[in-house]
Motif scaffolding. Structure first.
Motif: not given
Ligand code: GLU
Length: 282
Positions: A13, A15, A45-46, A48, A52, A197, A201
């Motif tokens: 992610s 972040t 995994e963006d 958010d 992110c 998530y 995923s």
């Protein structure tokens, strides 16, 4: 999937900066794929959108390239697939397996009069279970009715193979244990229409043809819920390899915000990719 195929991914992610723990995960997944003559994919995994940042994504790509880890194909972005995830979630709604939930964390804590034994996080007590989807308000999350979902599944198929050192073997997901330890998880966050998530995923692992998931031990406990979701959506279950976590000198897990251990810091101090491999024990 072709017999013997090996397709894995590194799924950070964006972040924050990569630290040694991420480097270990990425190198291990990459090396396992290359040793098997398979593929190593990169997935951001963006979902958010607030936390992110493109600058972190660029730094991750740069760190991976510096480590000598070339990924196959274009970078996959979860943020570009949000409508697609929500569309798929509709199927569960049609089957009556989702319900809207307006509970806050405080509501949930209050409803759970006594701490739940042997459970690391609060399992949702089911306050909103039974609410019709038509009653969803703009701020409501969507939860999975786990008992109903498990009733729809043949327990026989609820298993996964694990090759990581701490849990190697075949794991059968026991419906009673799942009800007690997992419960009615949130699949779509409050009012944002962004799927959780572990659901995004699971969809992506299937869409990207992932045969082997290589990731940290901290995610081992998410695997049963992902297997349940894979069955509900008719998706294949990859082979899992959860690796030990890299800890600092005090035995504390390296978190992304632990800048002292950011890979970029070691790079700036003149470390080589071989030094990084040595530091993580590879
Ligand atoms: N995005 C997750 C993380 O950065 C990894 C998810 C996975 O590998 O399944 O911790």
């Amino acid at each position: 999937m072709t017999a013997g195929a090996f397709v894995t991914r590194f799924a950070p992610s964006p972040t924050g900066p990569l630290h040694l723990g991420h480097a270990y995960s990425a190198i291990l997944a990459h090396d396992m794929a290359r040793a098997a003559g398979g593929q190593f994919l990169l997935r951001m995994e963006d979902t958010d959108l607030e936390r992110c940042k493109p600058v972190y994504e660029a730094a991750i790509a740069d760190d991976l390239a510096w480590l000598g880890l070339a990924w196959d194909g274009p970078i996959h972005h979860q943020s570009s697939k949000i409508p697609h995830y929500n569309q798929r979630l509709e199927a569960l709604s049609t089957k009556g397996l989702l319900y809207p939930c307006s509970c806050t964390r405080t509501d949930i804590r209050a409803a759970l009069a006594a701490p739940q034994e042997g459970v690391a996080h609060a399992v949702y007590p089911g306050t909103c279970r039974g609410r019709a989807m038509a009653s969803r308000l703009p701020g409501d999350a969507l939860r999975l009715d786990l008992a109903a979902a498990l009733g729809d599944l043949a327990p026989m198929g609820l298993q996964f193979a694990e090759t990581g050192p701490a849990h190697a073997g075949t794991h059968v997901v026991d419906p009673d244990v799942a009800r007690r330890l997992i419960g009615d998880v949130v699949l779509s966050r409050k009012g944002e229409d962004i799927v959780a998530y572990f659901l995004a995923s699971a969809f992506d692992d299937a869409d990207q043809g992932i045969t082997h998931v290589v990731r940290g031990d901290d995610l081992f406990d998410f695997t049963p819920i992902q297997v349940i979701l894979q069955r509900l959506f008719g998706l294949p279950t990859p082979i899992y390899h959860h690796h030990p976590l890299i800890r600092d000198d005090q035995g504390k897990r390296l978190a992304k915000r632990d800048d002292a251990r950011a890979l970029s810091k070691y790079r700036a101090e003149g470390a080589s990719p071989a030094d990084i491999r040595r530091m993580v024990g590879l």
